[in-house]
Scaffold this motif. Structure first.
Motif, PDB file in Angstrom:
ATOM      1  N   ASP A 288       0.851  -1.186   0.000  1.00 24.29           N
ATOM      2  CA  ASP A 288       0.000   0.000   0.000  1.00 24.29           C
ATOM      3  C   ASP A 288       0.890   1.240   0.000  1.00 24.29           C
ATOM      4  O   ASP A 288       2.032   1.220   0.479  1.00 24.29           O
ATOM      5  CB  ASP A 288      -0.937   0.001   1.213  1.00 24.29           C
ATOM      6  CG  ASP A 288      -0.188   0.104   2.529  1.00 24.29           C
ATOM      7  OD1 ASP A 288       0.114   1.235   2.941  1.00 24.29           O
ATOM      8  OD2 ASP A 288       0.120  -0.944   3.127  1.00 24.29           O
ATOM      9  N   ASP A 289       0.387   2.342  -0.551  1.00 30.49           N
ATOM     10  CA  ASP A 289       1.196   3.533  -0.774  1.00 30.49           C
ATOM     11  C   ASP A 289       1.779   4.099   0.512  1.00 30.49           C
ATOM     12  O   ASP A 289       2.928   4.563   0.525  1.00 30.49           O
ATOM     13  CB  ASP A 289       0.357   4.612  -1.471  1.00 30.49           C
ATOM     14  CG  ASP A 289       0.046   4.249  -2.911  1.00 30.49           C
ATOM     15  OD1 ASP A 289       0.621   3.258  -3.407  1.00 30.49           O
ATOM     16  OD2 ASP A 289      -0.770   4.952  -3.536  1.00 30.49           O
ATOM     17  N   ALA A 290       1.018   4.073   1.591  1.00 26.15           N
ATOM     18  CA  ALA A 290       1.486   4.681   2.844  1.00 26.15           C
ATOM     19  C   ALA A 290       2.747   3.990   3.344  1.00 26.15           C
ATOM     20  O   ALA A 290       3.749   4.646   3.688  1.00 26.15           O
ATOM     21  CB  ALA A 290       0.388   4.619   3.895  1.00 26.15           C
ATOM     22  N   ARG A 291       2.729   2.651   3.376  1.00 23.30           N
ATOM     23  CA  ARG A 291       3.903   1.950   3.889  1.00 23.30           C
ATOM     24  C   ARG A 291       5.061   2.013   2.896  1.00 23.30           C
ATOM     25  O   ARG A 291       6.216   2.159   3.286  1.00 23.30           O
ATOM     26  CB  ARG A 291       3.578   0.486   4.190  1.00 23.30           C
ATOM     27  CG  ARG A 291       4.719  -0.155   4.987  1.00 23.30           C
ATOM     28  CD  ARG A 291       4.512  -1.575   5.363  1.00 23.30           C
ATOM     29  NE  ARG A 291       5.536  -1.998   6.316  1.00 23.30           N
ATOM     30  CZ  ARG A 291       5.928  -3.247   6.494  1.00 23.30           C
ATOM     31  NH1 ARG A 291       5.376  -4.214   5.781  1.00 23.30           N
ATOM     32  NH2 ARG A 291       6.864  -3.538   7.372  1.00 23.30           N
TER      33      ARG A 291
ATOM     34  N   ALA B 143       5.199   6.363  -8.690  1.00 26.45           N
ATOM     35  CA  ALA B 143       6.350   7.083  -8.149  1.00 26.45           C
ATOM     36  C   ALA B 143       5.932   8.447  -7.596  1.00 26.45           C
ATOM     37  O   ALA B 143       6.350   8.841  -6.501  1.00 26.45           O
ATOM     38  CB  ALA B 143       7.415   7.245  -9.229  1.00 26.45           C
ATOM     39  N   GLU B 144       5.105   9.167  -8.326  1.00 25.54           N
ATOM     40  CA  GLU B 144       4.672  10.492  -7.876  1.00 25.54           C
ATOM     41  C   GLU B 144       3.838  10.401  -6.606  1.00 25.54           C
ATOM     42  O   GLU B 144       3.970  11.231  -5.695  1.00 25.54           O
ATOM     43  CB  GLU B 144       3.873  11.186  -8.986  1.00 25.54           C
ATOM     44  CG  GLU B 144       4.726  11.814 -10.058  1.00 25.54           C
ATOM     45  CD  GLU B 144       5.654  12.881  -9.485  1.00 25.54           C
ATOM     46  OE1 GLU B 144       5.197  13.712  -8.677  1.00 25.54           O
ATOM     47  OE2 GLU B 144       6.850  12.866  -9.832  1.00 25.54           O
ATOM     48  N   ARG B 145       2.971   9.401  -6.523  1.00 24.77           N
ATOM     49  CA  ARG B 145       2.163   9.243  -5.303  1.00 24.77           C
ATOM     50  C   ARG B 145       3.055   9.018  -4.092  1.00 24.77           C
ATOM     51  O   ARG B 145       2.850   9.601  -3.025  1.00 24.77           O
ATOM     52  CB  ARG B 145       1.195   8.063  -5.457  1.00 24.77           C
ATOM     53  CG  ARG B 145       0.042   8.309  -6.381  1.00 24.77           C
ATOM     54  CD  ARG B 145      -1.126   7.355  -6.095  1.00 24.77           C
ATOM     55  NE  ARG B 145      -0.725   5.961  -6.083  1.00 24.77           N
ATOM     56  CZ  ARG B 145      -0.696   5.192  -7.173  1.00 24.77           C
ATOM     57  NH1 ARG B 145      -1.008   5.705  -8.356  1.00 24.77           N
ATOM     58  NH2 ARG B 145      -0.336   3.925  -7.091  1.00 24.77           N
ATOM     59  N   LEU B 146       4.051   8.152  -4.242  1.00 23.70           N
ATOM     60  CA  LEU B 146       4.923   7.837  -3.116  1.00 23.70           C
ATOM     61  C   LEU B 146       5.778   9.030  -2.718  1.00 23.70           C
ATOM     62  O   LEU B 146       5.990   9.284  -1.535  1.00 23.70           O
ATOM     63  CB  LEU B 146       5.821   6.640  -3.470  1.00 23.70           C
ATOM     64  CG  LEU B 146       5.098   5.327  -3.796  1.00 23.70           C
ATOM     65  CD1 LEU B 146       6.107   4.209  -4.014  1.00 23.70           C
ATOM     66  CD2 LEU B 146       4.128   4.941  -2.691  1.00 23.70           C
ATOM     67  N   LEU B 147       6.295   9.758  -3.703  1.00 21.00           N
ATOM     68  CA  LEU B 147       7.122  10.932  -3.397  1.00 21.00           C
ATOM     69  C   LEU B 147       6.310  12.016  -2.705  1.00 21.00           C
ATOM     70  O   LEU B 147       6.827  12.710  -1.820  1.00 21.00           O
ATOM     71  CB  LEU B 147       7.748  11.474  -4.677  1.00 21.00           C
ATOM     72  CG  LEU B 147       8.854  10.602  -5.296  1.00 21.00           C
ATOM     73  CD1 LEU B 147       9.230  11.108  -6.677  1.00 21.00           C
ATOM     74  CD2 LEU B 147      10.074  10.562  -4.387  1.00 21.00           C
ATOM     75  N   ARG B 148       5.053  12.172  -3.088  1.00 24.59           N
ATOM     76  CA  ARG B 148       4.201  13.179  -2.438  1.00 24.59           C
ATOM     77  C   ARG B 148       3.872  12.792  -1.001  1.00 24.59           C
ATOM     78  O   ARG B 148       3.671  13.667  -0.146  1.00 24.59           O
ATOM     79  CB  ARG B 148       2.911  13.390  -3.237  1.00 24.59           C
ATOM     80  CG  ARG B 148       3.106  14.204  -4.512  1.00 24.59           C
ATOM     81  CD  ARG B 148       1.763  14.726  -5.024  1.00 24.59           C
ATOM     82  NE  ARG B 148       0.861  13.637  -5.362  1.00 24.59           N
ATOM     83  CZ  ARG B 148       0.764  13.102  -6.575  1.00 24.59           C
ATOM     84  NH1 ARG B 148       1.527  13.559  -7.560  1.00 24.59           N
ATOM     85  NH2 ARG B 148      -0.085  12.125  -6.813  1.00 24.59           N
ATOM     86  N   LEU B 149       3.811  11.491  -0.731  1.00 22.56           N
ATOM     87  CA  LEU B 149       3.449  11.033   0.609  1.00 22.56           C
ATOM     88  C   LEU B 149       4.606  11.125   1.610  1.00 22.56           C
ATOM     89  O   LEU B 149       4.377  11.245   2.813  1.00 22.56           O
ATOM     90  CB  LEU B 149       2.943   9.585   0.554  1.00 22.56           C
ATOM     91  CG  LEU B 149       1.521   9.376   0.026  1.00 22.56           C
ATOM     92  CD1 LEU B 149       1.246   7.897  -0.158  1.00 22.56           C
ATOM     93  CD2 LEU B 149       0.502   9.984   0.987  1.00 22.56           C
ATOM     94  N   MET B 150       5.834  11.037   1.135  1.00 21.45           N
ATOM     95  CA  MET B 150       6.966  11.037   2.061  1.00 21.45           C
ATOM     96  C   MET B 150       7.362  12.454   2.443  1.00 21.45           C
ATOM     97  O   MET B 150       6.871  13.439   1.896  1.00 21.45           O
ATOM     98  CB  MET B 150       8.146  10.273   1.470  1.00 21.45           C
ATOM     99  CG  MET B 150       8.821  10.910   0.285  1.00 21.45           C
ATOM    100  SD  MET B 150      10.227   9.933  -0.340  1.00 21.45           S
ATOM    101  CE  MET B 150       9.440   8.426  -0.882  1.00 21.45           C
TER     102      MET B 150
END
Length: 452
Positions: free
Chosen positions: A235-238, A263-270
């Motif tokens: 999942d994107d959060a983890r 990739a963009e979703r994960l970079l925005r979340l971190m």
């Protein structure tokens, strides 16, 4: 991949190359998620059974024979321990409970994983391929090829060890329902070896039981081809949290292999800092020093004292990459010099860094430098890490020796592959020449050619 059915009956050689028997069984010690093989059972002259410690005596198994690391005269035999289980005797062709699928199945083969000199049990093959392999490996290969030709897939049916339980053994003596807690005790490289040989569903299950630190370490140790798949399945959060905790260069390598949207979703979340460091590395072309480098290094200014530099090192977090050098920067963040830890420790606390640093002919590379040339530079000068600077001398990051080693290893593998390709091409060419010659010979004999 190694299967028990293919190991049974293979010769056992001592350190002097003398054949002393054939493999009859392997023992594991219960209580681990993926148990290590602890003992080797083999039949010696006259089919006399023997058992020895795997760790003490076995050098390795190459698929055709098992090599011991001591001569026959140096072997001391042992006995099966209460917590050990013999794979062929206790598991092969036995009924087990698939505690994940909640059904009773039969063990047709056992799948093992090799990591150095160790063997670990991954799980049981309960499908048709295990039966066919037990008859003969070529029968399995033929069945797989035929199935492929008709558009079918004859896949393995592997039940991981942690989902197995025996029906026809006294479980009060041998407990096979194990937990994932022992996975925490394995080295991340060993965990990575195991995870790479599981199917995606099994990998996802194992990752659920790993904390973020262990999961991140394991992913970093996995081969490139698996890393992006593992992150993509989470999942994107983890996934974003794990990437944010990794070294930026390792995280950037994984992000490159993800789809743009993921990739963009994960970079925005971190976190902003983590994402910025990864984006910076993504800006460099692959296979260059910029793409290889990590932006995590310890640097001080040339007017700092030795005592202040040591305090800076002490403040580095525990998960900071290995520190081999302290880099000294001038007021414009340009690389002014380098200090080894030995020099730093031997200097007086009040000494200025500019007075004790090494600043003659500093070895650096530009971020556009080809990765193979970077690896050659590190190897040539025996460096633990190599600074990467821009055209103005500003410090950007470092390439560590382990990243350089990966490049050298890849080159060596490519060289081997090219050699194998050439060898195969020569074999095929020779075969074609033989076919043409044989055909012409047949035509001549039949009176259909060569002016007959």
């Amino acid at each position: 991949m190694i299967y028990l059915s293919q190991m049974l009956g293979k010769p056992v050689l001592d350190a002097e190359g003398e054949r002393i028997g054939v493999i009859s069984d392997l023992a594991i010690q219960t209580g681990e998620v993926f148990p290590r093989v602890t003992s080797l059972a083999f039949k010696g002259p006259g089919n006399v059974p023997f058992m020895i410690s795997w760790r003490k005596y076995v050098e390795g198994y190459d698929g055709e024979q098992l090599q011991l690391q001591v001569p026959a005269t140096g072997i001391r035999f042992s006995y099966l321990q209460p917590e050990e289980v013999l794979l062929a005797r206790d598991l092969l062709n036995r009924q087990i409970v698939d505690t994940q699928g909640m059904k009773v199945v039969r063990v047709n083969d056992l799948k093992l994983s090799s990591s150095g000199r160790q063997l670990r049990l991954l799980g049981a093959e309960v499908g048709l391929r295990g039966i066919l392999r037990g008859l003969a490996p070529w029968i399995e290969r033929a069945a797989v090829a035929i199935a492929k030709r008709i558009g079918k897939k004859l896949g393995e049916q592997i039940i991981a060890w942690n989902y197995m339980d025996l029906l026809d053994r006294d479980l009060s003596k041998v407990q096979l329902s194990v937990t994932h807690t022992r996975l925490e005790e394995l080295h991340p490289a060993d965990v990575a070896d195991i995870l790479e040989q599981l199917d995606p569903a099994q990998r996802a299950t194992v990752f659920q039981y790993l904390d973020d630190e262990r999961a991140g370490d394991a992913i970093s140790e996995m081969e490139d081809e698996y890393q992006a798949d593992v992150i993509d399945e989470m999942d994107d959060a983890r996934a974003s949290k794990l990437l944010g905790n990794m070294d930026p260069d390792d995280a950037a390598d994984i992000v490159r292999d993800l789809s743009y949207a993921k990739a963009e979703r994960l970079l925005r979340l971190m976190g902003v800092e983590s994402a910025e460091g990864i984006r910076q590395l993504l800006g460099y072309r692959e296979d260059t020093a910029g793409a290889m480098m990590t932006t995590r290094f310890v640097a001080c200014h040339d007017d700092d004292t030795v005592g202040e530099a040591i305090e800076e090192l002490r403040r580095a977090p525990e998960d900071f990459p290995s520190i081999h050098y302290l880099y000294v920067l001038d007021q414009y963040s340009k690389l002014a010099g380098v200090l080894s830890l030995r020099t730093l420790v031997l200097a007086k606390p009040q000494d200025l860094l500019r007075d004790v640093m090494y600043d003659d002919d500093l070895i650096t590379v530009l971020p556009e430098e080809d990765e193979e040339e970077v690896a050659e530079t590190i190897s040539k000068y025996n460096l633990a890490s190599l600074p990467v600077v821009d055209e103005h001398g500003k410090m950007l990051g470092i390439v560590t020796f382990d990243d350089a080693f990966d490049v050298i290893e890849e080159e060596a593998e490519e060289g081997k592959a090219s050699g194998r390709l050439f060898k195969n091409a020569m074999i095929i060419s020779g075969f074609l020449v033989f076919i043409v010659f044989y055909t012409l010979l047949v035509l001549k004999i039949a009176g259909l050619g060569f002016g007959a």
